[in-house]
Motif scaffolding. Structure first.
Motif, mmCIF file in Angstrom:
data_model
loop_
_atom_site.group_PDB
_atom_site.id
_atom_site.type_symbol
_atom_site.label_atom_id
_atom_site.label_comp_id
_atom_site.label_asym_id
_atom_site.label_seq_id
_atom_site.Cartn_x
_atom_site.Cartn_y
_atom_site.Cartn_z
ATOM 1 N N LEU A 171 11.086 3.242 2.176
ATOM 2 C CA LEU A 171 9.746 3.843 2.278
ATOM 3 C C LEU A 171 8.963 2.520 1.766
ATOM 4 N N PHE A 172 9.348 1.691 0.942
ATOM 5 C CA PHE A 172 8.621 0.785 0.204
ATOM 6 C C PHE A 172 8.655 -0.524 1.023
ATOM 7 N N ALA A 173 9.529 -0.787 1.730
ATOM 8 C CA ALA A 173 9.656 -1.808 2.533
ATOM 9 C C ALA A 173 8.413 -1.654 3.977
ATOM 10 N N LEU A 174 8.455 -0.367 4.353
ATOM 11 C CA LEU A 174 7.458 0.102 5.217
ATOM 12 C C LEU A 174 6.176 -0.173 4.721
ATOM 13 N N TYR A 175 5.875 0.355 3.525
ATOM 14 C CA TYR A 175 4.585 0.006 2.915
ATOM 15 C C TYR A 175 4.227 -1.334 2.923
ATOM 16 N N LEU A 176 5.066 -1.945 2.265
ATOM 17 C CA LEU A 176 4.603 -3.451 2.361
ATOM 18 C C LEU A 176 4.352 -3.902 3.754
#
Ligand code: F6R
Length: 367
Positions: A171-176
């Motif tokens: 999720l965080f990678a996609l957000y970044l």
């Protein structure tokens, strides 16, 4: 309390589909095209200014970080460095205010991880904690928390915490990638759709664990074995090897498949089990060559891979186990499951205390 399961570990392995769903819940917008992390204080401007990322954790949480960091590098193209927390502050890490430090901890109380967080703060970095306990010391000290919603984890051997840490990283990678514009909307939507399929795919794997049980009973008679894999698979087998050591007391080593021939191949002798995880199709042929090196020395190879590769692989390996197919960057969230089950059944076959392995504590508050 164990919900009808013989052990907490088995219960927690079976809770993974729910842990995945809960960790994704509310963090994917209704269109299914975008990740939203309203809990983050980290601004878009800060995200655009990140020069490098440090991922710091211990044990299983560190292994989740290895996968997560590699996903970030692939999707966002920010350089990531990995440290076990007990080493981090003693190597004078190069931390600047543009460094993003991600600490990963199920309990949120691990002393070395907490000390690493403080080292990062002393050097002006923004710290994000991926943790399962929102009231923990690490959660309190961090600038931001991405909570894994795995529910309490009782077994000493971590399972659902690891795999929901993976979900948090995805999720965080996609957000970044959304903020930095490194993936198109269509690419993000494609990855999200594959993530949403993961819980059911895990359920499917857990519905039939007979083959892994039989194999675990076989390996429980051995004292040494090897795991090999490349890329993301190498990260996952490090976790599989730790889990096996921890609860079955069988000695194992996880090797990058191509590294075996640089010394360790000398240990391969007649009948030694070697488990090869093969989900990264771009390097599959390379791993098959490494398997041939092992086979030529008498190693007994079990391949864990996608269904479609089994017929051809069976020419080079002794046994194979199928896992459901997903995107290369998401494979860890599926491939770890048979490795957890392997450790569980091997421990059981040896008559050991699955939930409370010797010499270990659930929370490590000494450095
Ligand atoms: C292994 C295991 C340990 C922990 C490590 C960090 O199954 O549970 O390796 O992962 O002690 O603990 P946390 O995540 O609480 O910081």
């Amino acid at each position: 309390e164990k919900g009808g399961y013989d052990h907490f570990m088995l219960k927690e392995i079976h809770e993974q589909p729910k842990a995945y769903r809960d960790t994704m819940l509310g963090r994917i917008d209704a269109s299914g095209k975008k990740v939203v992390l309203p809990e983050l204080k980290l601004t878009d401007e800060q995200i655009r200014n990140i020069t490098n990322i440090h991922i710091v954790a211990c044990g299983t949480a560190y292994h989740a970080g290895l996968v997560g960091g590699s996903v970030i590098e692939q999707l966002v193209r920010i350089p990531v460095a990995f440290d076990v927390a007990s080493e981090y502050r003693y190597r004078s890490p190069l931390i600047t205010p543009q460094t993003l430090v991600i600490v990963v901890s199920q309990s949120g109380e691990t002393a070395d991880t907490l000390a690493a967080l403080r080292e990062a703060h002393d050097n002006g970095a923004h710290v994000i904690a991926i943790t399962n306990v929102v009231g923990s010391s690490i959660a309190r000290d961090a600038d931001d928390v991405i909570a894994t919603l795995a529910g309490p984890e009782i077994a000493v051997a971590s399972t659902k915490a690891y795999s929901s840490q993976l979900i948090a990283f995805y999720l965080f990678a996609l957000y970044l990638s959304q903020v930095r514009g490194t993936q198109t909307e269509a690419e993000v939507a494609h990855i999200i759709a594959a993530m949403q399929a993961l819980p059911e795919q895990v359920e499917k794997m857990l519905d039939n664990t007979d083959a892994i049980k039989t194999y675990a009973e076989e390996i429980s008679k051995h004292e040494h074995l090897f795991f090999i894999g490349r890329g993301m698979d190498y990260a996952v087998v490090q976790e599989g090897s730790l889990k096996l050591k921890e609860i079955s007391y069988i000695h194992s080593e996880a090797y990058a498949a191509g590294e075996l021939k640089h010394g360790t191949l000398a240990l391969i002798e007649e009948g030694i089990p070697v488990i090869a995880l093969i989900t990264q199709e771009n390097v599959m042929e390379k791993t098959v060559s490494n398997i041939k090196e092992v086979k030529a020395r008498g190693g007994a190879v079990m391949a864990i891979t996608y269904d479609e590769h089994i017929p051809s692989l069976l020419k080079s390996v002794d046994q194979a186990l199928a896992i459901p197919k997903t995107l290369p960057i998401l494979s860890a969230a599926l491939s770890v499951v048979p490795l957890q089950m392997l450790a569980y059944y091997a421990s059981l076959a040896r008559g050991l205390d699955v939930d409370k392995p010797r010499n270990l504590a659930k929370s490590v508050t000494v450095e």
